[in-house]
Design a protein around this motif. Sequence first.
Motif, PDB file in Angstrom:
ATOM      1  N   LYS A 131       0.837  -1.200   0.000  1.00 21.33           N
ATOM      2  CA  LYS A 131       0.000   0.000   0.000  1.00 21.33           C
ATOM      3  C   LYS A 131       0.874   1.253   0.000  1.00 21.33           C
ATOM      4  N   ASP A 179      -3.502   4.589  -1.919  1.00 24.05           N
ATOM      5  CA  ASP A 179      -4.337   5.108  -0.837  1.00 24.05           C
ATOM      6  C   ASP A 179      -4.200   6.630  -0.889  1.00 24.05           C
ATOM      7  N   LYS A 208      -3.954   9.486   9.154  1.00 21.75           N
ATOM      8  CA  LYS A 208      -4.762   8.422   8.559  1.00 21.75           C
ATOM      9  C   LYS A 208      -3.882   7.425   7.793  1.00 21.75           C
ATOM     10  N   LEU A 209      -3.018   7.934   6.917  1.00 24.53           N
ATOM     11  CA  LEU A 209      -2.206   7.055   6.079  1.00 24.53           C
ATOM     12  C   LEU A 209      -1.219   6.231   6.905  1.00 24.53           C
ATOM     13  N   LYS A 237      -3.584   4.744  10.758  1.00 28.49           N
ATOM     14  CA  LYS A 237      -4.834   4.014  10.565  1.00 28.49           C
ATOM     15  C   LYS A 237      -4.716   3.025   9.415  1.00 28.49           C
ATOM     16  N   ASP A 238      -4.236   3.497   8.258  1.00 30.72           N
ATOM     17  CA  ASP A 238      -4.158   2.634   7.077  1.00 30.72           C
ATOM     18  C   ASP A 238      -2.861   1.833   7.032  1.00 30.72           C
TER      19      ASP A 238
END
Length: 391
Positions: A34, A77, A94-95, A98-99
Amino acid sequence: MEPYKIRFLAAASAVIAGMCACSSAFGADAGPIKIGVAVGLSGANSVVAPAVVQSSQLAVDEINAAGGIIGRKVELDIADDASDAVGAQKAYDKLVFKDNVDAIISMETSAARNAALPIVARGKKPFIYTSFYEGRSCNRWMYVNGWVPDQQVAPVVDYFMKSKGAKTFYLVGNDYAFGRGMLDFTAKYIAAHGGKVVGQEYLPIDGTDWTPILSKIRAAHPDALISATAGGAPNVALAKQFKATGLTMPYGNLAIDEGTAKAMGDVASGMYMSGSYLTSIPTKQNRSFLDGMKKKFGGEMKTPNELSEPQYEAFFLYKAAVEKAGSTDPDKVVKALGEVSFEGPRQRVSMDKSRHTPLAMQLGQIQTDGSVKILQTFSDVDPGDQCPKLK
């Protein structure tokens, strides 16, 4: 049980056990890689962000079509950093946390980049910054494949001095790290080469009215104007208002890209720019890149430019680093990023000079249709000693 059957079952059990062990050892690597892309889908960079997203999508498609990276598919993403510090903090939280992306490849404002770097460092994520910028931003986890002032300013200033006879300059920009960093470097370069800066003015990054500053420029009668604004909307506003004033001195824009120039059309006509990428670069790799963009996006294609093409290259640099490292392990990948190269539309790119890259720079002038006429080319321009304390 017959002896040969015992031997067969024992061998089969060993194979199955080995397969299970491998599956266990590499289970974390079984899924996709990712890659996070934080970009200003809103705010000042919203004019250029769509092209950056498109070039990211093309790179991932091409990498996946060729088997991915170390046998794993790549997933994008994308997060909106709103072109500013607050938005970047939200996007990177977030990146990174969380991700849990494997790496980040992003074109951003300097304000967004500066806000993001502490988060990148905490999360230990390899980060390729693909935007041109004011230089000398250094972090263990970051590499840069865009130009810096040491590469970009000289072509414009030298041309104005030698070809236009310019001795006095007025500098204008947005009041943040990029604008001030670029113009401070430019002012020192002008002074070192016998010129004089007669004015240096800034407007907030979200400011839209350049009229007071343009009035000061008219009163100062400089031989040339040089600007360094946030890419996108501020460029458009300044260019429109400059054109409306009727001022005719040579205008060098240190922050415009070809895509924005084409969107502006005649408003940008006559403006001078310096950069490492133009669609007219006559390389086989550039033709292939442009053909790929046209095939994938057709009539929806945004003009590839100085801010989107390095984004495309960065995915292949990351791919080369992971393959050299043999895994996505962050420490190994970060080390490898300074040891790999990619033969792309701008020719060979390698982030081996103080975590930056030597580049072929183009001096161009924007035409009435927004295209850029190349006036001079400077090969293998060194970025200078950007991050001497990072090895």
